[in-house]
Design an enzyme around this catalytic site. Structure first.
Site, PDB file in Angstrom:
ATOM      1  CD  GLU A  88      -2.709  -1.215   2.582  1.00 12.90           C
ATOM      2  OE1 GLU A  88      -2.793  -0.190   3.275  1.00 12.90           O
ATOM      3  OE2 GLU A  88      -3.274  -2.278   2.877  1.00 12.90           O
TER       4      GLU A  88
ATOM      5  CD  GLU B  97      -4.646  -7.845   2.670  1.00 12.62           C
ATOM      6  OE1 GLU B  97      -5.482  -7.038   3.099  1.00 12.62           O
ATOM      7  OE2 GLU B  97      -3.421  -7.611   2.727  1.00 12.62           O
TER       8      GLU B  97
HETATM    9  O1  G3I Z   1      -7.512  -7.473  19.901  1.00 12.18           O
HETATM   10  C1  G3I Z   1      -6.607  -6.509  20.439  1.00 12.18           C
HETATM   11  C2  G3I Z   1      -7.129  -5.959  21.744  1.00 12.18           C
HETATM   12  O2  G3I Z   1      -7.179  -7.031  22.716  1.00 12.18           O
HETATM   13  C3  G3I Z   1      -6.191  -4.881  22.235  1.00 12.18           C
HETATM   14  O3  G3I Z   1      -6.734  -4.281  23.406  1.00 12.18           O
HETATM   15  C4  G3I Z   1      -6.005  -3.818  21.143  1.00 12.18           C
HETATM   16  C5  G3I Z   1      -4.980  -2.811  21.598  1.00 12.18           C
HETATM   17  O4  G3I Z   1      -4.639  -2.003  20.461  1.00 12.18           O
HETATM   18  O5  G3I Z   1      -5.529  -4.418  19.922  1.00 12.18           O
HETATM   19  C6  G3I Z   1      -6.436  -5.378  19.444  1.00 12.18           C
HETATM   20  O6  G3I Z   1      -5.834  -5.919  18.305  1.00 12.18           O
HETATM   21  C7  G3I Z   1      -6.131  -5.268  17.070  1.00 12.18           C
HETATM   22  C8  G3I Z   1      -6.119  -6.375  16.029  1.00 12.18           C
HETATM   23  O7  G3I Z   1      -6.292  -5.811  14.715  1.00 12.18           O
HETATM   24  C9  G3I Z   1      -7.248  -7.366  16.269  1.00 12.18           C
HETATM   25  O8  G3I Z   1      -7.101  -8.403  15.364  1.00 12.18           O
HETATM   26  C10 G3I Z   1      -5.044  -4.228  16.779  1.00 12.18           C
HETATM   27  O9  G3I Z   1      -5.165  -3.140  17.661  1.00 12.18           O
HETATM   28  C11 G3I Z   1      -5.244  -3.726  15.348  1.00 12.18           C
HETATM   29  O10 G3I Z   1      -4.171  -2.862  14.991  1.00 12.18           O
HETATM   30  C12 G3I Z   1      -5.251  -4.910  14.376  1.00 12.18           C
HETATM   31  O11 G3I Z   1      -5.566  -4.389  13.078  1.00 12.18           O
HETATM   32  C13 G3I Z   1      -5.039  -5.109  11.976  1.00 12.18           C
HETATM   33  C14 G3I Z   1      -4.839  -4.085  10.858  1.00 12.18           C
HETATM   34  O12 G3I Z   1      -4.361  -4.735   9.661  1.00 12.18           O
HETATM   35  C15 G3I Z   1      -3.848  -3.033  11.283  1.00 12.18           C
HETATM   36  O13 G3I Z   1      -3.895  -1.967  10.343  1.00 12.18           O
HETATM   37  C16 G3I Z   1      -6.017  -6.181  11.523  1.00 12.18           C
HETATM   38  O14 G3I Z   1      -6.078  -7.243  12.477  1.00 12.18           O
HETATM   39  C17 G3I Z   1      -5.580  -6.762  10.176  1.00 12.18           C
HETATM   40  O15 G3I Z   1      -6.594  -7.624   9.645  1.00 12.18           O
HETATM   41  C18 G3I Z   1      -5.336  -5.644   9.163  1.00 12.18           C
HETATM   42  O16 G3I Z   1      -4.862  -6.217   7.973  1.00 12.18           O
HETATM   43  C19 G3I Z   1      -4.568  -5.299   6.915  1.00 12.18           C
HETATM   44  C20 G3I Z   1      -3.455  -5.908   6.108  1.00 12.18           C
HETATM   45  O17 G3I Z   1      -2.335  -6.139   6.934  1.00 12.18           O
HETATM   46  C21 G3I Z   1      -3.102  -5.023   4.922  1.00 12.18           C
HETATM   47  N1  G3I Z   1      -4.302  -4.791   4.089  1.00 12.18           N
HETATM   48  C22 G3I Z   1      -5.405  -4.193   4.836  1.00 12.18           C
HETATM   49  C23 G3I Z   1      -5.799  -5.097   5.999  1.00 12.18           C
HETATM   50  C24 G3I Z   1      -6.967  -4.509   6.736  1.00 12.18           C
HETATM   51  O18 G3I Z   1      -6.612  -3.298   7.361  1.00 12.18           O
END
Ligand code: G3I
Length: 356
Positions: A169, A280
């Protein structure tokens, strides 16, 4: 026999023949054996993957899902565990545990592994940059950090992770002042887009056998796709053998893209000498539209099968409806996958199997 009655006879004969042909074709359509998995159904077309977590953010796919459910897939991608912020949050301090767990499961179950991701503006590690010094000093710090990170990670998983989303990205969503995402810490540290080429050079040096991808969303849109192709051309990534393919993220809706839009995107990248993966896949969908979702997935996988000579893999961005980034992102509960919140097959699963 009048013209009218002969026409009627011809029409009725045609109708009888058509109906008969339909009955025969339906009867002869090979019934897919009960219990056929996604991976089995598409084994002659492309790998079917899923993004998984191993507790890096409290959710653990291996604790949550059965081997039978995970066995629907023959390829895995780390949803978060292989991102710099997780893998090396501090210089020299690696957190290998969740990524190693994903790699071990895939190796034990003979599954393909896609690495995600080495360079992104999100979930990167602050120590990789310095906000002081000249542009040259900032560039040198960022590139030295990245070189060390890529070497450590790709060396550890060499021979196991066979393809990497090296860069994720970096192209702007719309043609503004720049075709690139200039707010990326990588762009700012480098002072331009040249870090993308350097990242691919580092990855190629770290594991010459790995397939190297540029991954992004909305490349299905002709405008963004052209900006990506222009970047790849400007940086000489194909010309100099530094890139192998592109990952279309496929966070799509119930109606867009259509078959022509998908076909055009695949064609353009293939004509540029690039492999194509759907990396994805999820379909934004609430609980009321599940029948539409089933229709959508049947159509989508029919088109993907038709394009299977030009598609190297299709990966869902999750396993089942109990865990999807879409819910947080869109602010309403999403049910985007082929398996429900309990991991049971939805009608959409049956329709995707039939589409094979
Ligand atoms: O679950 C925890 C929670 O317990 C905790 O309190 C909290 C603290 O920040 O974090 C939570 O986890 C979150 C996690 O997703 C849950 O699965 C993270 O904060 C959060 O940053 C994370 O986001 C991820 C995101 O990328 C970050 O930008 C997503 O899981 C993930 O699916 C997503 O994937 C991206 C690809 O890498 C690139 N393409 C887009 C796609 C969607 O954004």
């Amino acid at each position: 026999m009048t013209l009218k009655s002969s026409r009627f006879t011809l029409f009725s004969l045609t109708a009888i023949f058509t109906i008969t042909a339909l009955i025969v074709s339906c009867a002869s359509a090979p019934e897919v054996p009960e219990g056929t998995t996604l991976a089995e159904a598409y084994e002659n077309h492309f790998p079917i993957g899923a993004a998984v977590a191993a507790g890096e953010y409290s959710f653990d796919s291996f604790a949550r899902y059965s081997d039978a459910l995970l066995g629907e897939f023959n390829s895995l991608t780390a949803e978060n565990a292989m991102k710099p912020a997780i893998l090396q949050p501090k210089k020299g301090e690696f957190n290998w545990i969740p990524a190693d767990k994903i790699v071990a499961y895939a190796v034990d179950h003979n599954m393909r592994l896609r690495g995600h991701t080495l360079v992104w503006h999100n979930q990167t590690a602050d120590w990789m940059f310095t906000d002081s010094g000249t542009q040259d000093e900032q560039r040198a710090k960022a590139m030295d950090s990245l070189r060390d990170h890529i070497a450590a990670v790709m060396t550890r998983y060499k021979g196991k992770v066979t393809s990497w989303d090296v860069v994720n990205e970096v192209v702007a969503d719309s043609p503004g002042d720049s075709p690139y995402r200039t707010d990326s810490p990588w762009y700012q540290a480098y002072g331009g887009i040249g870090y993308v080429r350097e990242a691919f050079e580092m990855a190629r040096a770290a594991d010459p056998d790995a397939l190297l991808f540029y991954n992004d969303y909305s490349m299905i849109d002709p405008g963004k796709r052209q900006r990506v192709l222009d970047m790849i051309d400007e940086l000489g990534l194909v010309r100099d053998g530094l890139i192998d393919g592109v990952g279309l993220q496929a966070h799509w809706g119930l109606s867009y893209p259509d078959r022509t839009t998908l076909r055009d995107a695949v064609r353009d990248f293939r004509e540029a000498g690039l492999r194509v993966e759907i990396t994805e896949l999820d379909i934004i969908c609430d609980e009321w539209d599940q029948e539409l979702l089933a229709d959508r997935y049947e159509n989508l996988f029919t088109w993907l099968r038709e394009l299977s000579d030009d598609i190297d893999g299709v990966t869902f961005w999750g396993v089942a409806d109990d865990h999807t980034w879409l819910t947080d992102f869109h602010g309403f509960t999403n049910y985007p996958f082929l398996f429900d919140t309990e991991g049971n097959r939805k009608d959409a699963h049956r329709r995707v199997i039939q589409a094979a």
